[in-house]
Design an enzyme around this catalytic site. Sequence first.
Site, PDB file in Angstrom:
ATOM      1  N   ASP A 130      84.986  12.804  17.191  1.00  0.00           N
ATOM      2  CA  ASP A 130      85.875  12.129  16.553  1.00  0.00           C
ATOM      3  C   ASP A 130      86.541  10.921  17.141  1.00  0.00           C
ATOM      4  OD1 ASP A 130      85.917  13.243  13.992  1.00  0.00           O
ATOM      5  OD2 ASP A 130      87.185  14.793  14.322  1.00  0.00           O
ATOM      6  N   ARG A 159      90.501  17.766  19.012  1.00  0.00           N
ATOM      7  CA  ARG A 159      90.692  16.571  19.373  1.00  0.00           C
ATOM      8  C   ARG A 159      91.692  16.384  20.307  1.00  0.00           C
ATOM      9  NH1 ARG A 159      91.069  12.074  14.718  1.00  0.00           N
ATOM     10  NH2 ARG A 159      90.538  10.743  16.242  1.00  0.00           N
ATOM     11  N   HIS A 193      96.426  12.059   6.458  1.00  0.00           N
ATOM     12  CA  HIS A 193      97.049  10.962   7.236  1.00  0.00           C
ATOM     13  C   HIS A 193      97.515   9.878   6.418  1.00  0.00           C
ATOM     14  CE1 HIS A 193      94.489  11.527  11.262  1.00  0.00           C
ATOM     15  NE2 HIS A 193      95.564  12.014  11.301  1.00  0.00           N
ATOM     16  N   CYS A 208      90.713   3.867  10.182  1.00  0.00           N
ATOM     17  CA  CYS A 208      90.664   4.912  11.275  1.00  0.00           C
ATOM     18  C   CYS A 208      89.982   4.399  12.451  1.00  0.00           C
ATOM     19  CB  CYS A 208      89.872   5.929  10.612  1.00  0.00           C
ATOM     20  SG  CYS A 208      90.618   6.916   9.235  1.00  0.00           S
TER      21      CYS A 208
HETATM   22  C1  LIG Z   1      91.725   7.876   7.744  1.00  0.00           C
HETATM   23  N1  LIG Z   1      92.278   8.661   8.520  1.00  0.00           N
HETATM   24  C2  LIG Z   1      92.710   9.943   8.086  1.00  0.00           C
HETATM   25  C3  LIG Z   1      92.234   8.386  10.117  1.00  0.00           C
HETATM   26  N2  LIG Z   1      93.153   7.806  10.545  1.00  0.00           N
HETATM   27  N3  LIG Z   1      91.423   9.164  10.842  1.00  0.00           N
HETATM   28  C4  LIG Z   1      90.385   9.894  10.608  1.00  0.00           C
HETATM   29  C5  LIG Z   1      90.262  11.235  11.193  1.00  0.00           C
HETATM   30  C6  LIG Z   1      89.114  11.830  11.135  1.00  0.00           C
HETATM   31  C7  LIG Z   1      88.898  13.260  12.070  1.00  0.00           C
HETATM   32  N4  LIG Z   1      87.809  14.068  11.649  1.00  0.00           N
HETATM   33  C8  LIG Z   1      90.109  14.119  11.567  1.00  0.00           C
HETATM   34  O1  LIG Z   1      90.311  14.881  10.892  1.00  0.00           O
HETATM   35  O2  LIG Z   1      91.198  14.104  12.593  1.00  0.00           O
END
Ligand SMILES: CN(C)C(=N)NCCC[C@H](N)C(=O)O
Length: 295
Positions: free
Chosen positions: A71, A96, A171, A267
């Site tokens: 990620d 993460r 988020h 992201c």
């Molecule tokens: C738009 N978004 C939500 C972000 N800012 N980040 C994406 C993170 C994706 C990662 N698989 C997770 O679920 O953390």
Amino acid sequence: MRTTQRAFTPRRYLMCPPVHFRVTYSINPWMDPGKPIDLPLALAQWEDLRDRYRALGHTVEELAPRPGLPDMVYAANGATVVDGRVLGARFAHPERWAEAEVHLKWFRTHGYAEVREPAHINEGEGDFAVTASWLLAGRGFRSSPLSHAEAQEFFGRPVVGLDLVDPRYYHLDTALCVLDDEGDEVMYYPGAFSAGSRAVLRRLFPDALIATEEDAAALGLNAVSDGRHVLLPQAAVGLFGPLRERGYEPIGIDLGELLKGGGSVKCCTQELRQASSSPSAGGQLSPQSMSRAAL
Ligand SMILES: CN(C)C(=N)NCCC[C@H](N)C(=O)O
């Protein structure tokens, strides 16, 4: 309909190529480990985004990806940088956790003097959005409300906490995008927020661009604006007209492979906001002053 062209300011972004991108676990509703990923396509889509930024005159720094941290491509989650001050991330999910240290190390070795390892869970710009007047801060799925007070104290900017209530918009940057950070203009999807937070948003941003459920579901709000150009997922077709009416230039981006991990344009893009006065005022040396210092 706005007739004058909007001004934009050159930005600095930090991005991380999806060399090790995989969907091997599921920590948000978009992730399905059963779905195949086309890695060469993911890389090509990411490079296209990076090259678009550069063609617009923005600087893109690259963070070296690490194996086992699939990620990392969602670099916006690794820190929040305002006035050259860096608040690191502390991830909610163990998958993460190790990313946070990689980001901290990058800042410490790139001339940033004020780098804070956070005490509370915050997923960087995933949940913090910077406007001229406020630091908007999401909570409910990832970042802890305690991180809001921590950010306010660290950045000296008023934090406005917003409650996210729909797991698809886990988020803040899936549900709200700052269009003009000198004039407090945003676009957002009301359905992602609690009733109280919707009322707060209406009060702070009475003229906001309101996204439809369809455009939000295409992650259309996971966009990056430099004040004029708005780079956003190309599938969010309903946003293009309203953005143009407000004088913005929407630029559709296809990050279809990275959508499978639950993220898109924003992201993948961490903004490195410099100190507004002298380069060292916020503790950060510009690359030029760094090389001068090395002479
Ligand atoms: C738009 N978004 C939500 C972000 N800012 N980040 C994406 C993170 C994706 C990662 N698989 C997770 O679920 O953390």
